[in-house]
Design a protein around this motif. Structure first.
Motif, PDB file in Angstrom:
ATOM      1  N   GLY A 231       0.567  -0.849   0.082  1.00  0.00           N
ATOM      2  CA  GLY A 231      -0.412  -0.169  -0.035  1.00  0.00           C
ATOM      3  C   GLY A 231       0.967   1.288  -0.339  1.00  0.00           C
ATOM      4  N   GLN A 232       1.308   1.302   0.732  1.00  0.00           N
ATOM      5  CA  GLN A 232       3.075   2.209   1.081  1.00  0.00           C
ATOM      6  C   GLN A 232       3.868   2.350  -0.744  1.00  0.00           C
ATOM      7  OE1 GLN A 232       3.028   4.627   3.291  1.00  0.00           O
ATOM      8  NE2 GLN A 232       0.977   3.612   3.865  1.00  0.00           N
ATOM      9  N   ILE A 233       4.079   1.237  -1.278  1.00  0.00           N
ATOM     10  CA  ILE A 233       4.008   1.309  -2.288  1.00  0.00           C
ATOM     11  C   ILE A 233       3.556   2.284  -3.774  1.00  0.00           C
ATOM     12  CG2 ILE A 233       5.982  -0.152  -4.526  1.00  0.00           C
ATOM     13  CD1 ILE A 233       6.981  -2.279  -2.088  1.00  0.00           C
ATOM     14  N   GLY A 234       2.172   1.492  -3.520  1.00  0.00           N
ATOM     15  CA  GLY A 234       1.216   1.715  -4.449  1.00  0.00           C
ATOM     16  C   GLY A 234       1.208   3.658  -4.275  1.00  0.00           C
ATOM     17  N   ALA A 235       1.180   3.632  -3.019  1.00  0.00           N
ATOM     18  CA  ALA A 235       1.286   5.956  -3.216  1.00  0.00           C
ATOM     19  C   ALA A 235       2.402   6.376  -2.803  1.00  0.00           C
ATOM     20  CB  ALA A 235       0.761   5.766  -1.540  1.00  0.00           C
ATOM     21  N   ARG A 236       3.094   5.739  -3.244  1.00  0.00           N
ATOM     22  CA  ARG A 236       4.664   6.100  -3.136  1.00  0.00           C
ATOM     23  C   ARG A 236       5.059   6.564  -4.664  1.00  0.00           C
ATOM     24  NH1 ARG A 236       8.254   5.933   2.596  1.00  0.00           N
ATOM     25  NH2 ARG A 236       6.878   7.089   3.348  1.00  0.00           N
ATOM     26  N   VAL A 237       5.004   5.112  -5.197  1.00  0.00           N
ATOM     27  CA  VAL A 237       6.343   4.978  -6.237  1.00  0.00           C
ATOM     28  C   VAL A 237       4.871   4.042  -7.276  1.00  0.00           C
ATOM     29  CG1 VAL A 237       8.132   4.731  -5.219  1.00  0.00           C
ATOM     30  CG2 VAL A 237       7.227   3.165  -5.627  1.00  0.00           C
ATOM     31  N   GLY A 238       3.320   3.995  -7.355  1.00  0.00           N
ATOM     32  CA  GLY A 238       3.465   2.685  -8.214  1.00  0.00           C
ATOM     33  C   GLY A 238       2.439   3.550  -8.809  1.00  0.00           C
ATOM     34  N   ARG A 239       2.656   4.513  -8.907  1.00  0.00           N
ATOM     35  CA  ARG A 239       1.945   5.351  -9.678  1.00  0.00           C
ATOM     36  C   ARG A 239       2.866   5.276 -10.803  1.00  0.00           C
ATOM     37  NH1 ARG A 239       1.270   9.876  -5.384  1.00  0.00           N
ATOM     38  NH2 ARG A 239      -0.709   9.020  -4.489  1.00  0.00           N
ATOM     39  N   ARG A 240       4.220   5.207 -10.707  1.00  0.00           N
ATOM     40  CA  ARG A 240       5.505   5.205 -12.266  1.00  0.00           C
ATOM     41  C   ARG A 240       5.357   4.058 -12.334  1.00  0.00           C
ATOM     42  NH1 ARG A 240       9.757   7.716  -8.307  1.00  0.00           N
ATOM     43  NH2 ARG A 240       8.639   9.473  -7.998  1.00  0.00           N
ATOM     44  N   LEU A 241       3.785   2.841 -12.402  1.00  0.00           N
ATOM     45  CA  LEU A 241       4.944   1.178 -13.029  1.00  0.00           C
ATOM     46  C   LEU A 241       3.921   1.680 -14.630  1.00  0.00           C
ATOM     47  CD1 LEU A 241       3.548  -0.842  -9.888  1.00  0.00           C
ATOM     48  CD2 LEU A 241       5.976  -0.474 -11.042  1.00  0.00           C
ATOM     49  N   PRO A 242       4.577   0.794 -15.446  1.00  0.00           N
ATOM     50  CA  PRO A 242       4.214   1.129 -16.623  1.00  0.00           C
ATOM     51  C   PRO A 242       2.666   0.640 -17.174  1.00  0.00           C
ATOM     52  CG  PRO A 242       6.649   0.366 -16.496  1.00  0.00           C
ATOM     53  CD  PRO A 242       6.119  -0.241 -15.646  1.00  0.00           C
ATOM     54  N   PRO A 243       1.976   1.174 -17.393  1.00  0.00           N
ATOM     55  CA  PRO A 243       0.596   0.349 -17.315  1.00  0.00           C
ATOM     56  C   PRO A 243      -0.068  -0.675 -17.920  1.00  0.00           C
ATOM     57  CG  PRO A 243       0.229   2.859 -17.308  1.00  0.00           C
ATOM     58  CD  PRO A 243       1.658   2.226 -17.338  1.00  0.00           C
ATOM     59  N   LYS A 244       0.825  -0.555 -19.446  1.00  0.00           N
ATOM     60  CA  LYS A 244       0.880  -2.104 -19.791  1.00  0.00           C
ATOM     61  C   LYS A 244       0.876  -2.822 -19.409  1.00  0.00           C
ATOM     62  CE  LYS A 244       0.608   0.462 -24.458  1.00  0.00           C
ATOM     63  NZ  LYS A 244       1.320   0.727 -25.632  1.00  0.00           N
ATOM     64  N   VAL A 245       2.170  -2.961 -18.814  1.00  0.00           N
ATOM     65  CA  VAL A 245       2.313  -4.184 -17.907  1.00  0.00           C
ATOM     66  C   VAL A 245       1.781  -4.337 -16.619  1.00  0.00           C
ATOM     67  CG1 VAL A 245       5.271  -4.974 -16.329  1.00  0.00           C
ATOM     68  CG2 VAL A 245       5.124  -3.556 -18.667  1.00  0.00           C
ATOM     69  N   LEU A 246       1.555  -3.351 -15.763  1.00  0.00           N
ATOM     70  CA  LEU A 246       0.806  -4.199 -15.132  1.00  0.00           C
ATOM     71  C   LEU A 246      -0.294  -4.532 -15.007  1.00  0.00           C
ATOM     72  CD1 LEU A 246       0.465  -3.804 -11.472  1.00  0.00           C
ATOM     73  CD2 LEU A 246      -0.284  -1.449 -12.182  1.00  0.00           C
ATOM     74  N   ARG A 247      -1.426  -4.029 -16.612  1.00  0.00           N
ATOM     75  CA  ARG A 247      -2.917  -4.682 -16.299  1.00  0.00           C
ATOM     76  C   ARG A 247      -2.905  -5.733 -17.242  1.00  0.00           C
ATOM     77  NH1 ARG A 247      -4.264   0.366 -17.836  1.00  0.00           N
ATOM     78  NH2 ARG A 247      -2.734   0.767 -20.027  1.00  0.00           N
ATOM     79  N   GLY A 248      -0.840  -6.022 -18.220  1.00  0.00           N
ATOM     80  CA  GLY A 248      -0.599  -7.416 -18.551  1.00  0.00           C
ATOM     81  C   GLY A 248      -1.192  -8.856 -17.496  1.00  0.00           C
ATOM     82  N   LEU A 249      -0.095  -8.034 -16.449  1.00  0.00           N
ATOM     83  CA  LEU A 249      -0.055  -9.105 -15.435  1.00  0.00           C
ATOM     84  C   LEU A 249      -1.257  -9.572 -15.081  1.00  0.00           C
ATOM     85  CD1 LEU A 249       2.291 -10.921 -13.320  1.00  0.00           C
ATOM     86  CD2 LEU A 249       1.867  -8.521 -12.199  1.00  0.00           C
ATOM     87  N   ILE A 250      -2.141  -8.284 -14.572  1.00  0.00           N
ATOM     88  CA  ILE A 250      -3.298  -8.962 -13.751  1.00  0.00           C
ATOM     89  C   ILE A 250      -4.205  -9.432 -14.911  1.00  0.00           C
ATOM     90  CG2 ILE A 250      -5.883  -8.040 -12.750  1.00  0.00           C
ATOM     91  CD1 ILE A 250      -3.991  -5.113 -12.293  1.00  0.00           C
ATOM     92  N   ILE A 251      -4.010  -9.318 -16.042  1.00  0.00           N
ATOM     93  CA  ILE A 251      -4.924 -10.373 -17.023  1.00  0.00           C
ATOM     94  C   ILE A 251      -4.438 -11.512 -17.180  1.00  0.00           C
ATOM     95  CG2 ILE A 251      -5.296 -10.626 -19.333  1.00  0.00           C
ATOM     96  CD1 ILE A 251      -5.240  -7.671 -19.206  1.00  0.00           C
TER      97      ILE A 251
END
Length: 263
Positions: A231-251
């Protein structure tokens, strides 16, 4: 629970905590992992819900400034949104406890598929929200009972299963209020936390005193510790994660979950 399982759940808990704060689909990481370790779908769901509450609380702390900005303008509205989430979560959690386990096993693959569709269309949805926000200027489209009903419905969904409830909430809030997306993301974290916490309390009470599915405390604790950090990572640096990579992992993980529940 062995050391390997604990380490794996700690890791996926951290990932889920980060994902939930950023987009809201962390269950699609932790739930399949619990299934892979042999837990039944309903037990995995209640355990996962309890474990992820800490990540929601961590996200609220990380977004406390943005949440304060929204509350300063609409304290009464925020209270009503929270009440709608609370009622919806209670309804959804009770449905999970009342309906037979077979119903959950039959329904959840469809809910996961819906969540994956939402994640795929999320970029287009975000563009539409941005266009409407620009057209609205500094105003908002607070539709009163309409937005409360939508938040209640999302609470029902979140109390029953919860994957991608954050995506739904962001769509509802973004189409209703003209605030900055990060402000709305903070409000989303509050509402998702309410849903997870209410459902978790009901699951614990019924599992302990009512003969319902029992929370597996070892796995829940491992997920909770990871989610707290995530949760702390998401609030601080998670916004910088590449959206396509994140979505691909979740899918990918979501598709594995569907297959694991159908075979």
């Amino acid at each position: 629970m062995g050391i390997g399982e604990a380490a794996a759940l700690l890791g996926v808990g951290m990932a889920a905590g980060t994902i939930n704060v950023v987009v809201g689909s962390g269950t699609l990481v932790t739930f399949p992992t619990l299934l892979a370790f042999g837990y039944s779908p309903v037990v995995a769901n209640v355990t996962n819900t309890v474990g992820l509450v800490s990540g929601s609380l961590s996200g609220i702390h990380g977004y406390r400034t943005e949440i304060g900005d929204f509350r300063a303008k609409r304290a009464g509205r925020l209270a009503r949104l929270i009440a709608a989430s609370l009622l919806g979560a209670t309804t959804g959690a009770l449905l999970l406890l009342v309906l037979p386990p077979k119903a959950f096993k039959a329904i959840v693959p469809a809910l996961i598929a819906l969540a994956l569709v939402l994640i795929v269309v999320q970029p287009r949805l975000a563009k539409r929200i941005a266009a409407r926000r620009e057209a609205a200027g500094d105003g908002s489209r607070d539709r009163g009972w309409g937005v409360l009903a939508a938040v209640y419905g999302t609470g029902v969904y979140g109390g029953y299963f919860g994957a991608a409830q954050g995506v739904l909430l962001m769509a509802i809030l973004g189409l209703t209020y003209a605030d900055h997306l990060q402000v709305l993301n903070g409000v989303k974290n509050v509402l998702a936390c309410v849903v997870n916490a209410v459902a978790a309390v009901l699951f614990i009470l019924v599992g302990t005193f009512g003969g319902g599915p029992a929370v597996q405390w070892g796995p829940a604790a491992a997920i909770a510790i990871g989610a707290l950090i995530g949760g702390q990572i998401g609030a601080r640096v998670g916004r910088r994660l590449p959206p396509k990579v994140l979505r691909g992992l979740i899918i990918t993980v979501g598709l594995v979950a569907i297959v694991s529940m159908l075979v």
